[in-house]
Each structure stands twice: as C-alpha cells, then as structure tokens.
Scaffold this active site. Structure first.
Site, short mmCIF file in Angstrom:
data_model
loop_
_atom_site.label_atom_id
_atom_site.label_comp_id
_atom_site.label_asym_id
_atom_site.label_seq_id
_atom_site.Cartn_x
_atom_site.Cartn_y
_atom_site.Cartn_z
N LYS A 51 -27.55 10.24 7.89
CA LYS A 51 -28.82 10.57 7.23
C LYS A 51 -29.12 9.46 6.22
O LYS A 51 -28.47 9.37 5.18
CB LYS A 51 -28.69 11.93 6.54
N GLU A 75 -32.62 22.78 9.82
CA GLU A 75 -31.56 22.97 8.82
C GLU A 75 -32.12 23.77 7.65
O GLU A 75 -33.28 23.60 7.27
CB GLU A 75 -30.98 21.65 8.32
#
Length: 210
Positions: A128, A40
């Site tokens: 997350k 990412e």
C-alpha cells in the site's frame, strides 16, 4: 484468500471508515451489491470489529473482506476472529508480521524503496503506497515500477476518480479509495450517491484495464 489474484482481478479496494456502525455496515453491503469486489473496514471506525462480523455474516464466506489500520498483534487477531480475510496496514511493524503469522495476507503500508524491501521480509503480499498523493502521485509510482516490476503496488490516499485512472495507467496493480468513494455514507449519509460513485469508480477501473 488469494490476495494477489484478487487485487489483480478487481483493481479497486474500497475503504470504509465511519462513526455510525449501522451506516458503515450498509455501506459495505451497498458496495458489494454494486460489484465492488474488495472492501476493507478500517479498525479506526466506531465498532469496526462488529461491522466486520456482521458484514461477514451477510456476505457469506466467499466475498473478500478486509480489516484496515491493523497496527498491532491484538488488532490482527481481532480482525481474523471477526472474519476478515486480509489485513491492511498504514505502515510496517507488528501488524504486518502478526497478520502474516496468523495466515492473513497483508497489504502493507510503505512509501520508500527501503520500506518495500523490508515489507518483503515481513511477509507482505502487496504494498500500500501511502500516502500516495504526498509521495509524488502517479509519477512516483511509475518510478517505483523500475526497480520493483513484479510487486503489487496499491496507491492509497487522495485517490479520486481521475487519479485512479492515472495510477492504473502508471502501473498500479489496484487503487485503494476512501472518502472520494465513500463520502458521508458510513456516517449516515445517503446511499444513492454512494451507488453512483461506486459505478463511476468501477467504470474508471474497467476503462484503465481495457
């Protein structure tokens, strides 16, 4: 993309954030070359959308590439338009719901059981757990596994190589790793050390999975 399958298969998300766009791009490509399957690029990095666009062109359409720190609907649209396959947020809110509405799978930032339940309602694919070290480390993640045995839990924040092993042993689906893996590579630092760190983290993940 199938984020659930990718997290389960790769078990490592590399988080690239830097002040040097050229170095950040080289970092993404170096990680991919070393076999890191999920990367990412945080939108807080300099010219992050350009980095995502250029990385997508270099990697082709089949390598998963995410946009991190997606906070708003504008962030989500810009990430999708730049070529991101998935979105990562530090918290719940507009970034999650907008990305989901746009068809991007989302790894949504949570800390508490209440936020996990809320994330489900907002369409998050994975969770997350952030900041993981401050939340209580591997022991806290193991405790979350009791009421949420089927959720994709990805601890992020302070995850070094030893912590990665501990989180995976505690039941994490994958781990998200920023500076302990990236170092100063995305700011112009050396990439030979980055390759060594990538190999060490990949070895740690393989050992935990075996």
């Amino acid at each position: 993309m199938d984020l659930r399958a990718a997290l389960t298969a790769h078990r490592l998300v590399a988080i690239v954030r830097g002040d040097d766009p050229e170095a950040a791009l080289r970092t993404v490509l170096t990680l991919a070359d070393e076999g890191v399957g999920l990367i990412e690029v945080s939108l807080t990095g300099r010219d992050a959308l350009s980095v995502i666009e250029r990385a997508r062109e270099a990697l082709g359409p089949d390598r998963p590439l995410g946009a991190g720190t997606v906070l708003t609907a504008d962030d989500a649209r810009a990430a999708r338009d730049a070529g991101a396959d998935f979105a990562v947020t530090p918290a719940l809110g507009e970034g999650v719901t907008a990305a989901h509405a746009l068809g991007l799978p989302v790894l949504a930032g949570v800390m508490t059981p209440t936020e996990i339940v809320t994330a489900r309602g907002q369409g998050a694919t994975g969770l997350k757990v952030f900041p993981a070290a401050q939340a209580g480390g591997p022991a806290y993640l193991r405790a979350l596994r009791g009421p949420f045995p089927h959720e994709l839990l990805v601890p992020v924040g302070g995850v070094d190589e030893a912590a990665a092993r501990a989180y995976l042993a505690a039941g994490a689906t994958a781990v998200g790793v920023g500076s302990p893996l990236i170092g100063d590579a995305a700011d112009g630092g050396g990439h030979s050390a980055l390759r060594e760190r990538a190999r060490a983290f990949l070895a740690a993940v393989r050992e935990a999975t075996a």
